[in-house]
Design an enzyme around this catalytic site. Sequence first.
Site, mmCIF file in Angstrom:
data_model
loop_
_atom_site.group_PDB
_atom_site.id
_atom_site.type_symbol
_atom_site.label_atom_id
_atom_site.label_comp_id
_atom_site.label_asym_id
_atom_site.label_seq_id
_atom_site.Cartn_x
_atom_site.Cartn_y
_atom_site.Cartn_z
ATOM 1 C CG HIS A 164 -20.086 -2.638 -20.733
ATOM 2 N ND1 HIS A 164 -19.849 -3.968 -20.986
ATOM 3 C CD2 HIS A 164 -21.319 -2.364 -21.249
ATOM 4 C CE1 HIS A 164 -20.877 -4.490 -21.644
ATOM 5 N NE2 HIS A 164 -21.784 -3.537 -21.807
ATOM 6 C CB SER A 285 1.662 4.939 1.852
ATOM 7 O OG SER A 285 2.928 4.647 1.280
ATOM 8 C CE LYS A 291 -1.913 5.530 -2.191
ATOM 9 N NZ LYS A 291 -0.997 4.383 -2.338
ATOM 10 C CD GLU A 298 -6.680 -2.113 -1.557
ATOM 11 O OE1 GLU A 298 -5.744 -2.550 -0.862
ATOM 12 O OE2 GLU A 298 -6.578 -1.103 -2.277
#
Length: 466
Positions: A164, A285, A291, A298
């Site tokens: 979980h 970024s 970043k 992704e």
Amino acid sequence: MSDASNPAANKMWGGRFSSGVDSIMEAINASIGFDRRLAPQDIEGSRAHAAMLAAQGIITDNDAEAIREGLLTVLSEIEGGSFEFSTALEDIHMNVEARLTQLIGTPAGRLHTARSRNDQVAVDFRLWARDQYDAAISGLQALQEALLAQADAGAGWVMPGFTHLQTAQPVTWGHHMLAYVEMAGRDLSRFRDGRARMNECPLGAAALAGTSFPIDRHATATALGFDRPMANSLDAVSDRDFALEFLASASICAMHLSRLAEELVIWSSAQFRFVTLSDRFSTGSSIMPQKKNPDAAELIRAKIGRIVGANVALLTVMKGLPLAYSKDMQEDKEQVFDAADTLILALAAMTGMIADMTANREQLEAAAASGFSTATDLADWLVRELGLPFRDAHHVTGSLVAMAEAQGCDLPDLTLEQMQGVHAGITAGVFEVLGVYNSVASRTSYGGTAPERVREQVALWGDRIG
């Protein structure tokens, strides 16, 4: 006069028709925009067919030689970028044959003896799909090697295991990497099974009923690397199971890649810092200079949508088709082409990320000790050493977790006196099982996370794929 209204533009099949097709019909009917990708396979199949025709005395050796040389010229033009594809000629088969006719004349017209575009496209597509099966197998083996290298290096490193997405029990980094090796192994098995099953040759089935010419289908099957010819001509031209099996296997494989990609996204975040992805597989970024985004992970995570979508699309195309060939089956290729490209790219990207990433051992260890991850070890100790029923041990452990949580500490930080206040039988020996390294070392059951089990599995997998 446009090609669309000119009967001569359709001379490859237009003897039955007195006028050309409408431009809209031409647009919906043509597949050359995508099936030109099958040019190498189409020419390979045609060369095998022509050689067989000559061997059987159906065409002359001179005609077969002219066809062979002409096809090599066509292939050279296509690969060199000088070939002019025509939408009016509909597909790769007619484009190749039309150019062959320009090059060698009359012998080109004999190439299509004892075959149809139905078995021609079936063999082309199978040849292409077989290459994709091989590429997927190779890509999965490379991914396994990268995962095994990580598993070997971190066989004894501890990290939190989750259920979980909550801390559950300590595991080793190597054990976690091996979980994905196992998934990739099942993917390999599916692709290998599918490849073995699809390696039958449809060439010679002709339109749907076979042919009256004395062809040798075993010869063409052997020449093209198939195990045997397909046994039923109706099935040979109407089957697309080989493409569906590829898509089904690709869908499961992409799902596995997506799960791993999700973990890399989480693990590389500032909140986790379990891994550091290399600059080669990260981006920055445009506005936030600090970043470092896991964009490759992704994108892999998103690619499954295209692959599963292709699977559903082809299943939907095929689900209501009567035997044998229907034009609906022209819609079988674009989706499979895209899915194969997507899968092979995703496998390569994931392999690169895994090979380049750095597991942050100290952060993994610190996280492994948090969240009362050795609570199960404590419960097991109570069962083993004090003879408590597991449910009673579970209750005692839960009370100790609540005590530690109230005091803002972990289980090993409780004193023996505090523990004995919950259960008088607890002894100092309990502290031997509360460390995360003791915990993982004790999990020696087959398939367990103990470093010795991990190293055994790394060696076994190394032998399998070595």
